[in-house]
Scaffold this active site. Sequence first.
Site, PDB file in Angstrom:
ATOM      1  N   ASP A   1       0.902  -1.450   0.071  1.00  0.00           N
ATOM      2  CA  ASP A   1      -0.174  -0.038   0.325  1.00  0.00           C
ATOM      3  C   ASP A   1       0.892   1.243   0.392  1.00  0.00           C
ATOM      4  O   ASP A   1       2.049   1.336   0.412  1.00  0.00           O
ATOM      5  CB  ASP A   1      -1.027  -0.075   0.896  1.00  0.00           C
ATOM      6  CG  ASP A   1      -2.658   0.470   0.396  1.00  0.00           C
ATOM      7  OD1 ASP A   1      -2.258   1.482   0.307  1.00  0.00           O
ATOM      8  OD2 ASP A   1      -3.537   0.135   1.149  1.00  0.00           O
TER       9      ASP A   1
ATOM     10  N   ASP B   1     -10.418   3.410  -3.198  1.00  0.00           N
ATOM     11  CA  ASP B   1     -11.115   1.832  -3.153  1.00  0.00           C
ATOM     12  C   ASP B   1     -12.630   1.838  -3.446  1.00  0.00           C
ATOM     13  O   ASP B   1     -13.599   3.055  -3.582  1.00  0.00           O
ATOM     14  CB  ASP B   1     -11.025   1.863  -1.450  1.00  0.00           C
ATOM     15  CG  ASP B   1     -10.425   1.414  -0.942  1.00  0.00           C
ATOM     16  OD1 ASP B   1      -9.121   1.016  -1.702  1.00  0.00           O
ATOM     17  OD2 ASP B   1      -9.739   1.492   0.860  1.00  0.00           O
TER      18      ASP B   1
END
Length: 435
Positions: free
Chosen positions: A154, A218
């Site tokens: 990430d 997301d």
Amino acid sequence: MTFVASVLAAAAGLLAFNSVPPVIALNNGVARLPILGYNTWNRFFCDIDEDLILTTAQLMKSLGLQDVGYNYVNIDDCYSERNRTENGDIIEDQVRFGGGMVKLNEQIHALGFKTGIYSDAGWFTCAGYPGSYGNELRDAQTFANWGFDYLKYDNCNIPFDSITRTGIIGRYERMRDALAEVGKSVGREIVFSLCEWGWSQVWLWGAELGHSWRTTGDIAANWNSLAFIINFNSFITQATDFYGRNDLDMLQLGNGGLTYEEAKSHFTAWALMKSPLLIGTDLRSIDPEILDILKNTEILAINQDPVIGKSVSPFRWGINPDWTSNSTHPAQYWSGPTQDGTVFMLLNTLNEPSTMTFNLTESPWIRAGRQYSVRDLWSHTDNGTAVRNFTAHDVPPHGVVALLLKDAGDEPDGIFPPCSVWFQCADKNGTRIGD
């Protein structure tokens, strides 16, 4: 990680469209095809433990998901203690993963699955657990020693510029190189998935570093989120091929917010664009209809095509002029090559049923002067032969039609006009149709 971030990234992505290069893939023997599996984040966030992970693996087996190709069980954020050990190592949460990651991996591997873990290119993960910046080699060795086969990496809590003295590519290179070094020492490569959200036009460079790269923020379990992601990725489909692909984020099926038809569209678009397919729902209570969507072997076969690695691409935008970016009404008419024929995806982006028609040769993969057998990949039926055109009637709101067309020989004699796009053709003496 946010929807707003994705909107900002979209503008940069559209400007970059004409410069998207052919994929120069990280071909190190793993992830030639998109990864199929499970990820904990979308349904459970930080509410995870070893019992949930093992139960999920067992359900993937008993529900038949493993049989159709889902073979990764991936743990996302929040699995570790908040602080490293005195020696500087990441350590699993001693309560929620009290049995240890090594034992958990052994149990899941014994079921025939591979496993994935998560870290971050910053000081901390997005949920505030230890990140890997400055500890890339140490952490890569830890993940390998624990037995993991896959790393999602990430992009939260990155150090100040005065510390990194590099761009985002440099921070991801550090972990790529660490994984390569550890891979040599343990004799196996680890799949590297970049979760970078598209801020730095990752589709331009991601293939040199990892096997997949997130292109937007997301996903959410609603049609607007799906439409946004589909629209954005419609302009960068050529970045996907074997060993490297655009990652459209996890499958949000069965978490509420999507109708059945929207769930089918979601799965179809992700699969045919050759995104990784990572299930993000609670398998302990999965709806049978959602399970059937996930197990559509005709759609999965195209995602896992061993001969053609490319994504489908739009050939007509439909309700908008071609090449129009519209985050609520993306391109509607898509096609691409497969080892078994030409696949078509028709998306009804309207809030009402729609009849959708196209000329076969609008797709560059269709030969003029030929007829094609039609296979419906959702009804699993053979629907006759298409000559020049195809019409799908009453496609449900936000619904999808997925077709596989196979060459069935020359079209019948005597069809008028003598070419499917009549205004482009001329007789050898120069006479045009209609003159």
